[in-house]
Design a protein around this motif. Sequence first.
Motif, PDB file in Angstrom:
ATOM      1  N   SER A 195      15.037  10.944   6.741  1.00  0.00           N
ATOM      2  CA  SER A 195      15.082  11.535   7.775  1.00  0.00           C
ATOM      3  C   SER A 195      13.593  11.523   8.367  1.00  0.00           C
ATOM      4  O   SER A 195      13.997  12.422   9.769  1.00  0.00           O
ATOM      5  CB  SER A 195      15.226  13.419   6.765  1.00  0.00           C
ATOM      6  N   VAL A 196      12.495  10.786   7.864  1.00  0.00           N
ATOM      7  CA  VAL A 196      10.997  11.212   8.931  1.00  0.00           C
ATOM      8  C   VAL A 196      11.377   9.732   9.476  1.00  0.00           C
ATOM      9  O   VAL A 196      11.605   8.781   8.769  1.00  0.00           O
ATOM     10  CB  VAL A 196      10.389  11.005   8.406  1.00  0.00           C
ATOM     11  N   GLU A 197       9.898   9.393  10.518  1.00  0.00           N
ATOM     12  CA  GLU A 197      10.461   7.866  10.862  1.00  0.00           C
ATOM     13  C   GLU A 197       8.440   7.790  10.865  1.00  0.00           C
ATOM     14  O   GLU A 197       7.417   6.756  10.482  1.00  0.00           O
ATOM     15  CB  GLU A 197       9.686   8.497  12.459  1.00  0.00           C
ATOM     16  N   SER A 198       7.595   9.152  10.752  1.00  0.00           N
ATOM     17  CA  SER A 198       6.335   8.713  10.698  1.00  0.00           C
ATOM     18  C   SER A 198       5.949   8.413   9.326  1.00  0.00           C
ATOM     19  O   SER A 198       6.207   8.928   8.013  1.00  0.00           O
ATOM     20  CB  SER A 198       5.492  10.072  10.638  1.00  0.00           C
ATOM     21  N   LEU A 199       5.128   7.621   9.321  1.00  0.00           N
ATOM     22  CA  LEU A 199       4.288   7.174   7.261  1.00  0.00           C
ATOM     23  C   LEU A 199       2.948   7.670   7.157  1.00  0.00           C
ATOM     24  O   LEU A 199       3.573   7.795   5.874  1.00  0.00           O
ATOM     25  CB  LEU A 199       3.774   5.757   7.995  1.00  0.00           C
ATOM     26  N   TRP A 200       2.941   8.566   8.069  1.00  0.00           N
ATOM     27  CA  TRP A 200       1.970   9.779   7.336  1.00  0.00           C
ATOM     28  C   TRP A 200       3.041  10.408   6.646  1.00  0.00           C
ATOM     29  O   TRP A 200       2.042  11.806   5.852  1.00  0.00           O
ATOM     30  CB  TRP A 200       1.132  10.129   8.462  1.00  0.00           C
ATOM     31  N   LEU A 214       6.073  11.619   1.789  1.00  0.00           N
ATOM     32  CA  LEU A 214       8.054  11.893  -0.058  1.00  0.00           C
ATOM     33  C   LEU A 214       7.858  11.043  -0.742  1.00  0.00           C
ATOM     34  O   LEU A 214       9.242  11.532  -2.284  1.00  0.00           O
ATOM     35  CB  LEU A 214       8.476  12.029   1.612  1.00  0.00           C
ATOM     36  N   PHE A 215       7.769   9.444  -0.642  1.00  0.00           N
ATOM     37  CA  PHE A 215       7.350   8.392  -0.962  1.00  0.00           C
ATOM     38  C   PHE A 215       6.618   8.730  -2.951  1.00  0.00           C
ATOM     39  O   PHE A 215       7.190   8.308  -4.035  1.00  0.00           O
ATOM     40  CB  PHE A 215       6.474   6.946  -1.136  1.00  0.00           C
ATOM     41  N   LEU A 258       1.162  -0.939   0.137  1.00  0.00           N
ATOM     42  CA  LEU A 258      -0.154   0.370   0.145  1.00  0.00           C
ATOM     43  C   LEU A 258       1.117   1.453  -0.128  1.00  0.00           C
ATOM     44  O   LEU A 258       0.273   2.156  -0.525  1.00  0.00           O
ATOM     45  CB  LEU A 258      -0.882   0.109   1.321  1.00  0.00           C
ATOM     46  N   VAL A 259       2.207   1.162   0.874  1.00  0.00           N
ATOM     47  CA  VAL A 259       2.923   2.581   1.343  1.00  0.00           C
ATOM     48  C   VAL A 259       3.498   2.707  -0.598  1.00  0.00           C
ATOM     49  O   VAL A 259       3.643   4.007  -1.013  1.00  0.00           O
ATOM     50  CB  VAL A 259       3.840   2.310   1.916  1.00  0.00           C
ATOM     51  N   PHE A 260       3.563   1.229  -1.403  1.00  0.00           N
ATOM     52  CA  PHE A 260       4.022   1.577  -2.190  1.00  0.00           C
ATOM     53  C   PHE A 260       3.988   2.129  -3.168  1.00  0.00           C
ATOM     54  O   PHE A 260       4.121   2.454  -4.339  1.00  0.00           O
ATOM     55  CB  PHE A 260       5.424   0.681  -2.760  1.00  0.00           C
TER      56      PHE A 260
END
Length: 492
Positions: free
Chosen positions: A366-371, A376-377, A321-323
């Motif tokens: 540089s970020v942790e939150s998937l939101w 950014l992706f 889903l993220v991809f």
Amino acid sequence: MPLGYLHGPPRLAEDPALPAPFSRSELLVIVACAISMLIVQMDWFALNLALPAIARQFGVPPTDLQWVISGYMLSIGALMVTAGRLADLFGRRRVIVSGLALFGVLSAVCGAAPNETWLIVARVVHGIGAALIFPVSIAVVSGTFTGARQGRAIGVVLGFAAIGTALGPFVGGTFSEYLSWRGVFFVNIPFCIAAIVLMLRYVRESRDETAVRHIDVAGMLALTGSLVCISLAFDRGEDWGWTSGATVGTLVFGVALLVLFVVIEGRVRAPLVDLALFRNRPFDAVVLAGSLSNVVFCFVAVFSALYLQSARGLSPFKCGLVFLALSAGAGSASYFSGRLAERFPADRLMAIGMLLSAAGIWGLTSVESLWIYTPLFLLTGIGLGLGWALANVATQAVVPASAAGAASGVTLTSLVMLGAVSVAIAASVLELLAGSPQAAASDKHALDVILRSGAVLSLVGAAGLLLFGRHRSAGPEGASRRPPGARPQPDS
């Protein structure tokens, strides 16, 4: 493997008259070619998400499976130009049907693989089938339609390729989590059968009676052997010892084959790569930037999948889903790149894309939150999509019309081959940074270093374009040098 949009979409409104609608048989020709492009794109993007699951079942580190990607890409890169030549000589329908049959059979072989060696070898042969499908599917459409109807047909085919890009991560994640990673390969088979039936029933045979009948087999073997040896030296260097005779000898032999390739290309009548093109500095800048963009795309696709699943602990389905953000960004940017190039200089657009991808990748690390990670992706995908999709468009603006086909072949070969080698080298560097192959896939710091090196490569490519690119738009002069939409002849 970002292959489907290297030419950008065609211009759809060249004729003031409305093009005649497609007949049923013509629509089925388009469907056959669209399915062919879809499965090649979907397969590559789905497999990236399945690698961690494959590694777990075979009991090997995920980085040891990089040859599943690299071997496949080396086959495609080595044979893509040759496949176009074979189609011109022996018939486009015959070649693409052979490619679909090989792709379908090897999908079954890959899906039944009992170990990683079987899978890697099968994927190399799998890539041969993909190489026969990819360039020839566009050639079939070009040989069937003319004028504005040709543009519409090619646009539909590339649109389906974009769908394959978007579906791939979702398919790979879903099969890996809820069924089996083997389904990523088995799902190709019915699509191959359908495409073969439609090709045989509705596509007429065509060939180029004026095509040069020489195939540069020696050059193809020298180039492929060189890149395999260089990749192998980096891949096995830690096990063999970086200063061992095996590592140094393999690397030296690879370099020697590369030198031999240059010698061969300077002497044969119809070379795989026209070396005279590299005397053109703007051409060099565009090919280098496009190749770097494809290298960075491979880095992001392969190592982000490892990061999300192994370092972040996401399930394959959630990772898929993220991809979707990455593939949606790349697919949409690629699809609209041709229209943008009609209004703005292609090399400037490429530079902007590479700057966007560099910023996006640096943000991802540089970020942790998937939101925040997911948007950014998407930004990274847009930048990378512009970068490699416009590579052929930009090269056509800096070479004479008589060299358009050769320039397209050089660009395609460079993009795919360097992408393959880069994944092999980066996987070895990742293992060195992590301290062991077992720790590499879950070492966030090491993965960040690899991805940030991709951001640096994007900046290098953008700088090269801004310094050495031609910066000419597709105005009247540019239009006189290439067909509408800046599309090179796809079957050259």
